[in-house]
Design an enzyme around this catalytic site. Structure first.
Site, PDB file in Angstrom:
ATOM      1  N   GLY A  52      81.098  91.734  26.143  1.00  0.00           N
ATOM      2  CA  GLY A  52      80.858  92.938  27.291  1.00  0.00           C
ATOM      3  C   GLY A  52      80.622  92.379  28.744  1.00  0.00           C
ATOM      4  N   ARG A  81      90.569  93.353  33.752  1.00  0.00           N
ATOM      5  CA  ARG A  81      89.141  93.117  34.131  1.00  0.00           C
ATOM      6  C   ARG A  81      88.595  91.746  33.825  1.00  0.00           C
ATOM      7  NH1 ARG A  81      88.488  98.897  33.182  1.00  0.00           N
ATOM      8  NH2 ARG A  81      87.964  98.583  31.134  1.00  0.00           N
ATOM      9  N   ASP A 107      88.113  93.784  20.627  1.00  0.00           N
ATOM     10  CA  ASP A 107      87.365  95.126  20.517  1.00  0.00           C
ATOM     11  C   ASP A 107      86.249  94.986  19.471  1.00  0.00           C
ATOM     12  OD1 ASP A 107      86.520  97.855  19.835  1.00  0.00           O
ATOM     13  OD2 ASP A 107      88.377  98.615  19.991  1.00  0.00           O
ATOM     14  N   TYR A 218      73.520 107.779  20.725  1.00  0.00           N
ATOM     15  CA  TYR A 218      73.125 106.393  21.391  1.00  0.00           C
ATOM     16  C   TYR A 218      72.145 105.945  20.748  1.00  0.00           C
ATOM     17  CZ  TYR A 218      72.197 103.065  24.982  1.00  0.00           C
ATOM     18  OH  TYR A 218      71.790 101.856  25.684  1.00  0.00           O
ATOM     19  N   LYS A 222      70.860 101.740  18.833  1.00  0.00           N
ATOM     20  CA  LYS A 222      70.000 100.609  19.341  1.00  0.00           C
ATOM     21  C   LYS A 222      68.623 100.449  18.513  1.00  0.00           C
ATOM     22  CE  LYS A 222      72.518  99.970  23.034  1.00  0.00           C
ATOM     23  NZ  LYS A 222      73.175  98.823  23.556  1.00  0.00           N
ATOM     24  N   ILE A 254      70.847 100.721  34.096  1.00  0.00           N
ATOM     25  CA  ILE A 254      71.311  99.950  34.861  1.00  0.00           C
ATOM     26  C   ILE A 254      72.303 100.571  35.832  1.00  0.00           C
ATOM     27  CG2 ILE A 254      72.415  97.671  34.830  1.00  0.00           C
ATOM     28  CD1 ILE A 254      71.648  97.677  31.835  1.00  0.00           C
TER      29      ILE A 254
HETATM   30  N1  LIG Z   1      73.844 101.149  31.778  1.00  0.00           N
HETATM   31  C1  LIG Z   1      72.444 101.620  31.287  1.00  0.00           C
HETATM   32  O1  LIG Z   1      71.970 102.460  31.886  1.00  0.00           O
HETATM   33  C2  LIG Z   1      72.126 100.950  30.032  1.00  0.00           C
HETATM   34  C3  LIG Z   1      72.582 100.077  29.249  1.00  0.00           C
HETATM   35  N2  LIG Z   1      72.339  99.462  28.056  1.00  0.00           N
HETATM   36  C4  LIG Z   1      72.961  98.633  27.350  1.00  0.00           C
HETATM   37  O2  LIG Z   1      73.207  97.593  28.060  1.00  0.00           O
HETATM   38  C5  LIG Z   1      74.748  97.075  27.722  1.00  0.00           C
HETATM   39  C6  LIG Z   1      75.329  96.850  29.159  1.00  0.00           C
HETATM   40  O3  LIG Z   1      75.651  97.898  29.569  1.00  0.00           O
HETATM   41  P1  LIG Z   1      76.340  98.106  31.110  1.00  0.00           P
HETATM   42  O4  LIG Z   1      75.975  97.038  32.088  1.00  0.00           O
HETATM   43  O5  LIG Z   1      75.995  99.703  31.442  1.00  0.00           O
HETATM   44  O6  LIG Z   1      78.072  98.165  30.527  1.00  0.00           O
HETATM   45  P2  LIG Z   1      79.269  98.782  31.237  1.00  0.00           P
HETATM   46  O7  LIG Z   1      79.576  99.868  30.536  1.00  0.00           O
HETATM   47  O8  LIG Z   1      79.269  98.868  32.500  1.00  0.00           O
HETATM   48  O9  LIG Z   1      80.048  97.352  30.600  1.00  0.00           O
HETATM   49  C7  LIG Z   1      80.461  97.457  29.213  1.00  0.00           C
HETATM   50  C8  LIG Z   1      81.238  95.954  28.916  1.00  0.00           C
HETATM   51  O10 LIG Z   1      81.477  96.037  27.566  1.00  0.00           O
HETATM   52  C9  LIG Z   1      82.785  95.960  27.261  1.00  0.00           C
HETATM   53  N3  LIG Z   1      83.067  96.754  26.132  1.00  0.00           N
HETATM   54  C10 LIG Z   1      82.681  98.262  26.086  1.00  0.00           C
HETATM   55  N4  LIG Z   1      83.242  98.611  24.889  1.00  0.00           N
HETATM   56  C11 LIG Z   1      83.625  97.491  24.249  1.00  0.00           C
HETATM   57  C12 LIG Z   1      84.312  97.171  22.749  1.00  0.00           C
HETATM   58  N5  LIG Z   1      84.777  98.077  22.325  1.00  0.00           N
HETATM   59  N6  LIG Z   1      84.665  96.023  22.806  1.00  0.00           N
HETATM   60  C13 LIG Z   1      84.759  95.071  23.459  1.00  0.00           C
HETATM   61  N7  LIG Z   1      84.172  95.011  24.599  1.00  0.00           N
HETATM   62  C14 LIG Z   1      83.821  96.426  25.166  1.00  0.00           C
HETATM   63  C15 LIG Z   1      83.369  96.482  28.542  1.00  0.00           C
HETATM   64  O11 LIG Z   1      84.839  96.057  28.747  1.00  0.00           O
HETATM   65  P3  LIG Z   1      85.981  96.714  28.138  1.00  0.00           P
HETATM   66  O12 LIG Z   1      85.947  98.196  28.647  1.00  0.00           O
HETATM   67  O13 LIG Z   1      87.332  95.952  28.898  1.00  0.00           O
HETATM   68  O14 LIG Z   1      85.931  96.238  26.809  1.00  0.00           O
HETATM   69  C16 LIG Z   1      82.472  95.877  29.614  1.00  0.00           C
HETATM   70  O15 LIG Z   1      82.841  94.431  29.974  1.00  0.00           O
HETATM   71  C17 LIG Z   1      75.087  97.994  26.767  1.00  0.00           C
HETATM   72  O16 LIG Z   1      74.790  97.599  25.506  1.00  0.00           O
HETATM   73  C18 LIG Z   1      74.421  99.293  27.047  1.00  0.00           C
HETATM   74  O17 LIG Z   1      74.336  99.895  26.055  1.00  0.00           O
HETATM   75  C19 LIG Z   1      70.917  99.635  27.958  1.00  0.00           C
HETATM   76  C20 LIG Z   1      70.064 100.296  28.818  1.00  0.00           C
HETATM   77  C21 LIG Z   1      70.704 101.091  29.894  1.00  0.00           C
HETATM   78  C1  LIG Z   2      53.880 104.130  28.415  1.00  0.00           C
HETATM   79  C2  LIG Z   2      54.794 105.135  28.410  1.00  0.00           C
HETATM   80  C3  LIG Z   2      55.557 106.144  29.358  1.00  0.00           C
HETATM   81  C4  LIG Z   2      56.643 106.662  28.871  1.00  0.00           C
HETATM   82  C5  LIG Z   2      57.411 107.268  30.096  1.00  0.00           C
HETATM   83  C6  LIG Z   2      58.745 107.781  29.542  1.00  0.00           C
HETATM   84  C7  LIG Z   2      59.955 107.690  30.497  1.00  0.00           C
HETATM   85  C8  LIG Z   2      61.365 107.587  29.797  1.00  0.00           C
HETATM   86  C9  LIG Z   2      62.386 106.823  30.539  1.00  0.00           C
HETATM   87  C10 LIG Z   2      63.499 106.622  29.620  1.00  0.00           C
HETATM   88  C11 LIG Z   2      64.406 105.448  30.235  1.00  0.00           C
HETATM   89  C12 LIG Z   2      65.742 105.376  29.588  1.00  0.00           C
HETATM   90  C13 LIG Z   2      66.400 104.241  30.068  1.00  0.00           C
HETATM   91  C14 LIG Z   2      67.659 103.769  29.199  1.00  0.00           C
HETATM   92  C15 LIG Z   2      68.876 104.438  29.501  1.00  0.00           C
HETATM   93  C16 LIG Z   2      69.968 103.981  28.673  1.00  0.00           C
HETATM   94  O1  LIG Z   2      69.984 103.209  27.511  1.00  0.00           O
HETATM   95  C17 LIG Z   2      71.344 104.656  28.724  1.00  0.00           C
HETATM   96  N1  LIG Z   2      71.611 104.783  30.243  1.00  0.00           N
HETATM   97  C18 LIG Z   2      72.547 103.852  28.171  1.00  0.00           C
HETATM   98  O2  LIG Z   2      73.512 103.497  29.005  1.00  0.00           O
END
Ligand SMILES: NC(=O)C1=CN([C@@H]2O[C@H](COP(=O)(O)OP(=O)(O)OC[C@H]3O[C@@H](n4cnc5c(N)ncnc54)[C@H](OP(=O)(O)O)[C@@H]3O)[C@@H](O)[C@H]2O)C=CC1
Ligand SMILES: CCCCCCCCCCCCCCCC(=O)[C@@H](N)CO
Length: 364
Positions: A52, A81, A107, A218, A222, A254
């Protein structure tokens, strides 16, 4: 002793034991590394494979680790990319003559993808396996579980395939390499000093510590990562001559390309609830995650709320710090007494105002 009483107003029979307690508490905490700053995650000269790595947090982590002197193997699907990411990561190198960079298109949801990725990585790296593997590839398909308009089961399978199996297969492929008897790391030459550990880092989410409505497909993927990490963390004790450390990172929201995609289908109530945790840039999240790894943390959170949640759900997980984690773990249930009530009331309130969730209102 008179002086102590005069100066502090504390009688000697209290000051004595209090000083003794403080003395032992200090050494207990010191032993746990609170006052030392050994880097438990040195990356200079190491080869790191990141899945990723072409976008979002994965790309930010790759750039940060290149700045710290690591060689990198970027893994994701889209080659265009990956090419762009490779240029950025190469430009960030600390000592360009010593670091090398490449990408592998794969993948992570394909069964058995990881064996071939690791084989390619080893071939590129002059026969040596990467020293650190960080699984960041992931996706999220937020939706209401029971709404007939959504195929939440198909979405769950997809989330499991990418988020859980993508990381699970990678961990197995790299562990098979690292733990093979013939791959026992060389002695350091210093008696009693173990070779530097390898590292596997999984990327979960704060939702694996506190689940909220709308992330049905989702969140389980996790939570599953936590279960696997705890299992491996114990299994690895069976290989004392092949030190490997496991870590799980728990980001909050994020501001990544992935977030833009998932927000297209995210229920309104989910957007409202997750506002409690401010969104952070991929760079900030990567930086805080690496800081936690450098401190030697097992479960790595990147915000105060995340750390409270971590301490509130430790169970049999490894502690980052026994004293801190235990004491905070006693306090969190008191906070939850209020928070859970408030959040559930917010969800019920949403339905009171907006009606049955499956009955779509006509556009105004
Ligand atoms: N964004 C959020 O709010 C949050 C995200 N997370 C977790 O953090 C991590 C990063 O998130 P984020 O920065 O949003 O990621 P993005 O969705 O912005 O980027 C995902 C990356 O993973 C690659 N990817 C996706 N699917 C596959 C696949 N099947 N095989 C290989 N590569 C793959 C993509 O490239 P390509 O598509 O070219 O394969 C890209 O490089 C993830 O695990 C996400 O679940 C956790 C908390 C919050
Ligand atoms: C002490 C306890 C206080 C509790 C407060 C509860 C607040 C809840 C916040 C949940 C935030 C979730 C962020 C992750 C999002 C994510 O993983 C996706 N965007 C996937 O991409």
């Amino acid at each position: 002793m008179d002086i102590i009483e005069q100066r502090l107003g504390v009688p000697p029979h209290i000051a004595g034991p209090a000083a003794t307690f403080a003395f032992f508490a200090f050494f207990l905490i010191k032993k746990m590394g609170l006052f030392t700053n050994t880097n438990h995650f040195p990356v200079e000269g190491k080869t790191i494979l990141i899945t990723g790595a072409s976008e979002g947090m994965g790309l930010a982590a790759a750039i940060l680790l290149a700045k710290k002197g690591a060689s990198l193997i970027l893994v994701s699907r889209n080659v265009g990319r990956l090419e762009e990411a490779l240029v950025k990561v190469t430009a960030a190198a600390r000592s360009p003559s010593k670091q090398r960079f490449t990408y592998i298109s794969a993948d992570v949801s394909e069964p058995n993808y990881a064996e071939s990725v690791i084989a390619q990585a080893i071939a590129w790296n002059a026969g040596a396996a990467p020293d650190i593997v960080w699984c960041i590839a992931g996706l999220s398909s937020p939706m209401l579980w029971a709404d007939p308009a959504n195929d939440s089961i198909a979405a769950t399978r997809r989330n499991m395939d990418v988020n859980f199996f993508g990381s699970a297969e990678m961990s197995r492929a790299i562990l098979k390499e690292w733990l093979a008897p013939e791959n026992k790391p060389k002695d350091t030459g210093v008696i009693g000093q173990k070779p530097e550990p390898k590292h596997i880092v999984f990327t979960a989410s704060m939702l694996a510590l506190f689940a909220i409505v709308g992330y049905g497909p989702y969140t389980p993927s996790k939570w599953a990562l936590r279960g696997l990490a705890d299992t491996l963390n114990m299994e690895l004790r069976m290989y004392p001559d092949h030190p490997v450390k496991i870590h799980v990172v728990y980001p909050g929201t994020i501001t990544s390309p992935g977030l833009e995609r998932e927000n297209k289908t995210k229920p309104q109530i989910t957007l409202e609830l997750e506002k409690e945790e401010p969104a952070e840039s991929p760079e900030t999240v990567a930086e805080r995650a690496v800081k936690g790894l450098e401190k030697g943390q097992y479960n790595v959170t990147v915000s105060t709320l995340g750390d409270l949640m971590r301490c509130g759900i430790l169970g049999g997980s490894e502690r980052n710090n026994w004293v801190w984690d235990t004491v905070v773990g006693w306090v969190v249930p008191v906070i939850y007494f209020f928070v859970i009530r408030i959040m559930n009331a917010q969800v019920a309130g949403w339905a009171r105002v907006n009606g049955h969730p499956h009955v779509k209102k006509a556009a105004a």
